[in-house]
Design a protein around this motif. Structure first.
Motif, mmCIF file in Angstrom:
data_model
loop_
_atom_site.group_PDB
_atom_site.id
_atom_site.type_symbol
_atom_site.label_atom_id
_atom_site.label_comp_id
_atom_site.label_asym_id
_atom_site.label_seq_id
_atom_site.Cartn_x
_atom_site.Cartn_y
_atom_site.Cartn_z
ATOM 1 N N ARG A 43 2.349 11.562 -8.974
ATOM 2 C CA ARG A 43 1.594 12.068 -10.136
ATOM 3 C C ARG A 43 0.810 13.338 -9.811
ATOM 4 O O ARG A 43 0.202 13.933 -10.683
ATOM 5 N N LEU A 44 0.818 13.756 -8.545
ATOM 6 C CA LEU A 44 0.030 14.918 -8.121
ATOM 7 C C LEU A 44 0.872 16.186 -8.195
ATOM 8 O O LEU A 44 1.198 16.794 -7.183
ATOM 9 N N LYS A 45 1.204 16.600 -9.385
ATOM 10 C CA LYS A 45 2.110 17.749 -9.547
ATOM 11 C C LYS A 45 1.512 19.045 -9.008
ATOM 12 O O LYS A 45 2.229 19.917 -8.532
ATOM 13 N N ILE A 46 0.212 19.183 -9.065
ATOM 14 C CA ILE A 46 -0.417 20.419 -8.597
ATOM 15 C C ILE A 46 -0.246 20.580 -7.094
ATOM 16 O O ILE A 46 -0.055 21.667 -6.580
ATOM 17 N N GLU A 47 -0.279 19.499 -6.363
ATOM 18 C CA GLU A 47 -0.207 19.533 -4.898
ATOM 19 C C GLU A 47 1.193 19.216 -4.384
ATOM 20 O O GLU A 47 1.366 18.763 -3.259
ATOM 21 N N TRP A 48 2.212 19.480 -5.184
ATOM 22 C CA TRP A 48 3.561 19.022 -4.845
ATOM 23 C C TRP A 48 4.082 19.566 -3.512
ATOM 24 O O TRP A 48 4.839 18.896 -2.826
ATOM 25 N N GLN A 49 3.657 20.774 -3.112
ATOM 26 C CA GLN A 49 4.164 21.333 -1.846
ATOM 27 C C GLN A 49 3.788 20.455 -0.660
ATOM 28 O O GLN A 49 4.532 20.347 0.302
ATOM 29 N N GLN A 50 2.624 19.845 -0.712
ATOM 30 C CA GLN A 50 2.178 18.974 0.375
ATOM 31 C C GLN A 50 2.789 17.585 0.279
ATOM 32 O O GLN A 50 3.032 16.929 1.279
ATOM 33 N N VAL A 51 3.033 17.164 -0.951
ATOM 34 C CA VAL A 51 3.424 15.780 -1.200
ATOM 35 C C VAL A 51 4.937 15.552 -1.113
ATOM 36 O O VAL A 51 5.396 14.554 -0.546
ATOM 37 N N LEU A 52 5.728 16.479 -1.649
ATOM 38 C CA LEU A 52 7.166 16.253 -1.768
ATOM 39 C C LEU A 52 7.857 15.971 -0.434
ATOM 40 O O LEU A 52 8.638 15.021 -0.343
ATOM 41 N N PRO A 53 7.595 16.745 0.626
ATOM 42 C CA PRO A 53 8.278 16.437 1.899
ATOM 43 C C PRO A 53 7.986 15.019 2.399
ATOM 44 O O PRO A 53 8.874 14.353 2.940
ATOM 45 N N ALA A 54 6.759 14.555 2.198
ATOM 46 C CA ALA A 54 6.398 13.199 2.647
ATOM 47 C C ALA A 54 7.133 12.146 1.826
ATOM 48 O O ALA A 54 7.595 11.129 2.366
ATOM 49 N N LEU A 55 7.260 12.386 0.514
ATOM 50 C CA LEU A 55 7.976 11.428 -0.333
ATOM 51 C C LEU A 55 9.462 11.389 0.030
ATOM 52 O O LEU A 55 10.068 10.315 0.081
ATOM 53 N N ILE A 56 10.041 12.553 0.276
ATOM 54 C CA ILE A 56 11.466 12.604 0.650
ATOM 55 C C ILE A 56 11.688 11.875 1.964
ATOM 56 O O ILE A 56 12.639 11.100 2.116
ATOM 57 N N LYS A 57 10.806 12.079 2.920
ATOM 58 C CA LYS A 57 10.913 11.382 4.210
ATOM 59 C C LYS A 57 10.816 9.871 3.995
ATOM 60 O O LYS A 57 11.562 9.093 4.600
ATOM 61 N N SER A 58 9.922 9.463 3.112
ATOM 62 C CA SER A 58 9.746 8.039 2.824
ATOM 63 C C SER A 58 11.006 7.456 2.174
ATOM 64 O O SER A 58 11.436 6.345 2.512
ATOM 65 N N PHE B 2 1.463 6.998 -6.635
ATOM 66 C CA PHE B 2 0.316 7.863 -6.923
ATOM 67 C C PHE B 2 0.628 9.319 -6.568
ATOM 68 O O PHE B 2 0.338 10.237 -7.342
ATOM 69 N N LEU B 3 1.219 9.533 -5.407
ATOM 70 C CA LEU B 3 1.535 10.900 -4.979
ATOM 71 C C LEU B 3 2.498 11.591 -5.962
ATOM 72 O O LEU B 3 2.428 12.801 -6.150
ATOM 73 N N ALA C 180 9.689 3.308 -4.840
ATOM 74 C CA ALA C 180 8.458 3.959 -5.318
ATOM 75 C C ALA C 180 8.468 5.440 -4.956
ATOM 76 O O ALA C 180 8.051 6.297 -5.749
ATOM 77 N N SER C 181 8.969 5.756 -3.779
ATOM 78 C CA SER C 181 9.046 7.153 -3.351
ATOM 79 C C SER C 181 10.066 7.922 -4.198
ATOM 80 O O SER C 181 9.852 9.094 -4.513
ATOM 81 N N LEU C 182 11.158 7.256 -4.567
ATOM 82 C CA LEU C 182 12.129 7.882 -5.475
ATOM 83 C C LEU C 182 11.477 8.222 -6.806
ATOM 84 O O LEU C 182 11.709 9.285 -7.382
ATOM 85 N N PHE C 183 10.647 7.293 -7.297
ATOM 86 C CA PHE C 183 9.908 7.544 -8.532
ATOM 87 C C PHE C 183 9.029 8.783 -8.358
ATOM 88 O O PHE C 183 8.989 9.660 -9.223
ATOM 89 N N GLY C 184 8.335 8.860 -7.228
ATOM 90 C CA GLY C 184 7.479 10.021 -6.962
ATOM 91 C C GLY C 184 8.276 11.303 -6.938
ATOM 92 O O GLY C 184 7.874 12.314 -7.527
ATOM 93 N N VAL C 185 9.432 11.279 -6.277
ATOM 94 C CA VAL C 185 10.297 12.467 -6.231
ATOM 95 C C VAL C 185 10.715 12.867 -7.640
ATOM 96 O O VAL C 185 10.707 14.046 -7.996
ATOM 97 N N ASN D 95 0.829 -1.210 0.000
ATOM 98 C CA ASN D 95 0.000 0.000 0.000
ATOM 99 C C ASN D 95 0.865 1.263 0.000
ATOM 100 O O ASN D 95 0.564 2.228 -0.701
ATOM 101 N N ARG D 96 1.943 1.257 0.799
ATOM 102 C CA ARG D 96 2.819 2.431 0.848
ATOM 103 C C ARG D 96 3.469 2.689 -0.507
ATOM 104 O O ARG D 96 3.560 3.823 -0.957
#
Length: 197
Positions: free
Chosen positions: A29-44, A26-27, A56-61, A19-20
Motif C-alpha cells: 500500500r506504500l506506493k510513494i515509497e515503492w523504490q524501497q519496497v518493491l525489491p523486498a517484495l519481489i525477493k519475498s 502493508f508494504l 501476500a507479497s504477490l498482492f503487494g507487487v 507477521n511477514r
C-alpha cells in the motif's frame, strides 16, 4: 524512516509467517515509497518459505509494480513456485493485466496443461483477457493430447470471437475430434468467429 525496518521484517529468520504476510500486504500500500519496497517484495515472492507470505507479497507487487515488472514476477511464480494456490494467484493477476501480460502467454499455456482444474481454468481465463496476442498460444493448446485442455482452448477462442480468426483452420479440424464435447465447442467457436452482424 520506518520503511527499512518494515522491509527487514520480511526476513523469514526474523519474523513469523503471520507477521511477514501482514508486513507484505502493508508494504504493497506504500506506493510513494515503492523504490524501497518493491525489491523486498519481489525477493519475498521468490524466496519466502511460507506460501501465505509469498501470496501476500504477490498482492503487494500487484499494488505497486509497473505492469512490465509485475509480469516478470508472475511468470517466475507460474514456472517456479511449487504451491498451486500461489501459482493460481499469479495467473489471476496476469488476467487482470490483460493485454499488458502478453509476454506471459507461453507460461499461461503451460499452466493450462496442469492437472489442477482451478489453475488451468484460471490460466485459460487470463489468456482470454489478454486477447488477440494470446491466440497463437491458444491455437497451440488446441493440439494438446488432453481433451480438457483442448476444450478450454477452444472455448477461449470462441469467447474471443473475431480476433481469433487465425484459429479457424485449426477449429475446423476439431470438428472431427474423437471427443464429442471438443466437437461441440469447436462448432460453437466457429459460429462466433464467422458471425457477421
Amino acid at each position: 524512516p520506518a520503511i527499512p525496518q518494515l522491509v527487514s521484517m520480511l526476513d523469514a529468520s526474523a519474523e513469523d509467517e503471520q507477521n511477514r504476510a501482514t508486513v507484505a500486504r502493508f508494504l504493497g500500500r506504500l506506493k510513494i515509497e515503492w523504490q524501497q519496497v518493491l525489491p523486498a517484495l519481489i525477493k519475498s515472492v521468490k524466496q519466502d518459505p511460507a506460501d501465505a507470505v509469498r501470496k501476500a507479497s504477490l498482492f503487494g507487487v500487484s499494488r505497486i509494480a509497473l505492469p512490465k515488472e509485475a509480469v516478470a514476477v508472475y511468470r517466475h511464480v507460474l514456472s517456479q513456485d511449487k504451491e498451486l494456490s500461489v501459482r493460481r494467484t499469479a495467473a489471476v493477476q496476469l488476467g487482470r493485466l490483460g493485454q499488458e501480460a502478453a509476454a506471459a502467454c507461453t507460461d499461461l499455456g503451460k499452466a493450462m496443461a496442469e492437472e489442477d482444474d482451478q489453475l488451468s481454468d484460471t490460466a485459460a481465463a487470463a489468456l482470454t483477457r489478454i486477447g488477440a496476442k494470446a491466440v497463437p498460444e491458444l491455437i497451440r493448446q488446441v493440439s494438446s493430447s488432453v481433451p480438457r485442455v483442448r476444450r478450454l482452448a477452444i472455448y477461449s477462442l470462441g469467447v474471443l470471437g473475431p480476433p481469433a480468426k487465425p484459429a479457424i483452420p485449426t477449429l475446423k479440424l476439431c470438428l472431427k475430434d474423437e471427443d464429442a464435447e471438443v466437437r461441440q465447442l469447436a462448432e460453437m467457436a466457429l459460429r462466433n468467429l464467422l458471425f457477421i452482424p
